[in-house]
Write a protein that holds these residues in place. Structure first.
Motif, PDB file in Angstrom:
ATOM      1  N   PRO A  45       0.752  -1.327   0.030  1.00 25.68           N
ATOM      2  CA  PRO A  45       0.078  -0.025   0.079  1.00 25.68           C
ATOM      3  C   PRO A  45       0.919   1.219   0.089  1.00 25.68           C
ATOM      4  N   GLY A  46       0.704   2.261  -0.750  1.00 24.15           N
ATOM      5  CA  GLY A  46       1.281   3.468  -1.115  1.00 24.15           C
ATOM      6  C   GLY A  46       2.783   3.294  -1.501  1.00 24.15           C
ATOM      7  N   LYS A  47       3.130   2.315  -2.119  1.00 27.43           N
ATOM      8  CA  LYS A  47       4.224   2.059  -2.904  1.00 27.43           C
ATOM      9  C   LYS A  47       4.116   1.614  -4.198  1.00 27.43           C
ATOM     10  N   GLU A  48       5.110   1.876  -4.979  1.00 28.41           N
ATOM     11  CA  GLU A  48       5.084   1.555  -6.539  1.00 28.41           C
ATOM     12  C   GLU A  48       5.328  -0.260  -6.387  1.00 28.41           C
ATOM     13  N   ARG A  49       4.933  -0.781  -7.415  1.00 29.64           N
ATOM     14  CA  ARG A  49       5.165  -2.177  -7.841  1.00 29.64           C
ATOM     15  C   ARG A  49       6.782  -2.395  -8.228  1.00 29.64           C
ATOM     16  N   GLY A  50       7.176  -3.290  -7.416  1.00 33.08           N
ATOM     17  CA  GLY A  50       8.586  -3.632  -7.474  1.00 33.08           C
ATOM     18  C   GLY A  50       9.116  -4.829  -7.627  1.00 33.08           C
ATOM     19  N   PHE A  51      10.135  -4.951  -8.102  1.00 33.05           N
ATOM     20  CA  PHE A  51      10.734  -6.464  -8.604  1.00 33.05           C
ATOM     21  C   PHE A  51      10.888  -7.349  -7.510  1.00 33.05           C
ATOM     22  N   VAL A  52      10.556  -8.464  -7.761  1.00 39.64           N
ATOM     23  CA  VAL A  52      11.075  -9.490  -6.672  1.00 39.64           C
ATOM     24  C   VAL A  52      11.811 -10.575  -7.293  1.00 39.64           C
ATOM     25  N   ALA A  53      11.421 -11.194  -8.464  1.00 39.39           N
ATOM     26  CA  ALA A  53      12.189 -12.378  -8.963  1.00 39.39           C
ATOM     27  C   ALA A  53      11.623 -12.490 -10.507  1.00 39.39           C
ATOM     28  N   ALA A  54      12.855 -13.050 -11.238  1.00 42.78           N
ATOM     29  CA  ALA A  54      12.431 -13.400 -12.528  1.00 42.78           C
ATOM     30  C   ALA A  54      13.348 -14.574 -13.224  1.00 42.78           C
ATOM     31  N   ILE A  55      12.769 -15.389 -14.066  1.00 44.29           N
ATOM     32  CA  ILE A  55      13.241 -16.652 -14.544  1.00 44.29           C
ATOM     33  C   ILE A  55      13.195 -16.642 -16.037  1.00 44.29           C
ATOM     34  N   SER A  56      14.101 -17.269 -16.607  1.00 41.99           N
ATOM     35  CA  SER A  56      14.206 -17.232 -18.140  1.00 41.99           C
ATOM     36  C   SER A  56      13.074 -18.282 -18.645  1.00 41.99           C
ATOM     37  N   GLY A  57      12.954 -18.258 -19.971  1.00 39.84           N
ATOM     38  CA  GLY A  57      11.905 -19.430 -20.351  1.00 39.84           C
ATOM     39  C   GLY A  57      12.254 -20.769 -20.229  1.00 39.84           C
ATOM     40  N   SER A  58      13.486 -20.929 -20.205  1.00 38.84           N
ATOM     41  CA  SER A  58      13.888 -22.282 -19.963  1.00 38.84           C
ATOM     42  C   SER A  58      14.150 -22.626 -18.553  1.00 38.84           C
ATOM     43  N   GLY A  59      14.048 -21.838 -17.667  1.00 38.53           N
ATOM     44  CA  GLY A  59      14.375 -21.915 -16.329  1.00 38.53           C
ATOM     45  C   GLY A  59      15.700 -21.939 -15.679  1.00 38.53           C
ATOM     46  N   THR A  60      16.885 -21.730 -16.700  1.00 42.27           N
ATOM     47  CA  THR A  60      17.989 -21.732 -16.273  1.00 42.27           C
ATOM     48  C   THR A  60      18.739 -20.545 -15.651  1.00 42.27           C
ATOM     49  N   ARG A  61      18.036 -19.592 -15.835  1.00 45.26           N
ATOM     50  CA  ARG A  61      18.393 -18.356 -15.228  1.00 45.26           C
ATOM     51  C   ARG A  61      17.554 -17.861 -14.568  1.00 45.26           C
ATOM     52  N   THR A  62      17.766 -17.297 -13.001  1.00 48.55           N
ATOM     53  CA  THR A  62      17.018 -16.625 -12.073  1.00 48.55           C
ATOM     54  C   THR A  62      17.465 -15.555 -11.520  1.00 48.55           C
ATOM     55  N   TYR A  63      16.878 -14.652 -11.071  1.00 49.58           N
ATOM     56  CA  TYR A  63      17.410 -13.224 -10.708  1.00 49.58           C
ATOM     57  C   TYR A  63      16.236 -13.179  -9.673  1.00 49.58           C
ATOM     58  N   THR A  64      16.810 -12.480  -8.614  1.00 44.96           N
ATOM     59  CA  THR A  64      16.131 -12.146  -7.180  1.00 44.96           C
ATOM     60  C   THR A  64      16.475 -10.807  -6.837  1.00 44.96           C
ATOM     61  N   ALA A  65      15.382 -10.298  -6.060  1.00 45.15           N
ATOM     62  CA  ALA A  65      15.993  -8.700  -5.672  1.00 45.15           C
ATOM     63  C   ALA A  65      16.663  -8.769  -4.415  1.00 45.15           C
ATOM     64  N   ASP A  66      17.439  -7.988  -4.099  1.00 41.59           N
ATOM     65  CA  ASP A  66      18.377  -8.149  -2.992  1.00 41.59           C
ATOM     66  C   ASP A  66      17.623  -8.143  -1.680  1.00 41.59           C
ATOM     67  N   SER A  67      16.426  -7.611  -1.614  1.00 46.36           N
ATOM     68  CA  SER A  67      15.726  -7.647  -0.220  1.00 46.36           C
ATOM     69  C   SER A  67      15.059  -8.921  -0.151  1.00 46.36           C
ATOM     70  N   VAL A  68      14.996 -10.016  -1.032  1.00 46.48           N
ATOM     71  CA  VAL A  68      14.639 -11.312  -0.669  1.00 46.48           C
ATOM     72  C   VAL A  68      15.489 -12.371  -1.007  1.00 46.48           C
ATOM     73  N   LYS A  69      16.765 -12.022  -1.546  1.00 41.59           N
ATOM     74  CA  LYS A  69      17.559 -13.114  -1.944  1.00 41.59           C
ATOM     75  C   LYS A  69      17.990 -13.870  -0.558  1.00 41.59           C
ATOM     76  N   GLY A  70      18.090 -15.249  -0.748  1.00 46.84           N
ATOM     77  CA  GLY A  70      18.393 -16.175   0.096  1.00 46.84           C
ATOM     78  C   GLY A  70      17.048 -16.734   1.023  1.00 46.84           C
TER      79      GLY A  70
END
Length: 125
Positions: A41-66
């Protein structure tokens, strides 16, 4: 017609876990990168995680990493977000999104064309 449906949200105590799912239809799921974003609430939509189509590459935001892990099952046309060690600051509506621009995995919400309706995650302290 592209359709993304999130599920798995709910109320959980701090330190708990949830697994979000996003069922996709209407497109060739395995070709495209997918992302999870959240909006408190009251904040912009922010990135959490993403994954490539094959699933071999993933990325996560620093705030949720680990703590958060993104994965996908292309046979089931579903992308997941496993959320562990949840904190009250993780409270938000979580959205999955499909990026129809082939290539590098992107982490800006403005670059994703197709969105689900969102699922509420509430973490109590």
């Amino acid at each position: 017609q592209v359709h993304l449906v999130e599920s798995g949200g709910g109320l959980v105590q701090a330190g708990g876990s949830l697994r979000l799912s996003c069922a996709a239809s209407g497109f060739t799921f395995g070709r495209y990168n997918m992302g999870w974003f959240r909006q408190a609430p009251g904040k912009e939509r922010g990135f959490v995680a993403a994954i490539s189509g094959s699933g071999t590459r993933t990325y996560t935001a620093d705030s949720v990493k680990g703590r958060f892990t993104i994965s996908r099952d292309n046979a089931k046309n579903t992308v997941y977000l496993q959320m562990d060690t949840l904190k009250p600051e993780d409270t938000a509506v979580y959205y999955c999104a499909a990026d129809f621009q082939l290539g590098a995995v992107r982490m800006s919400s403005a670059q994703y064309e197709n969105w689900g309706q969102g699922t509420q995650v509430t973490v109590s302290s």
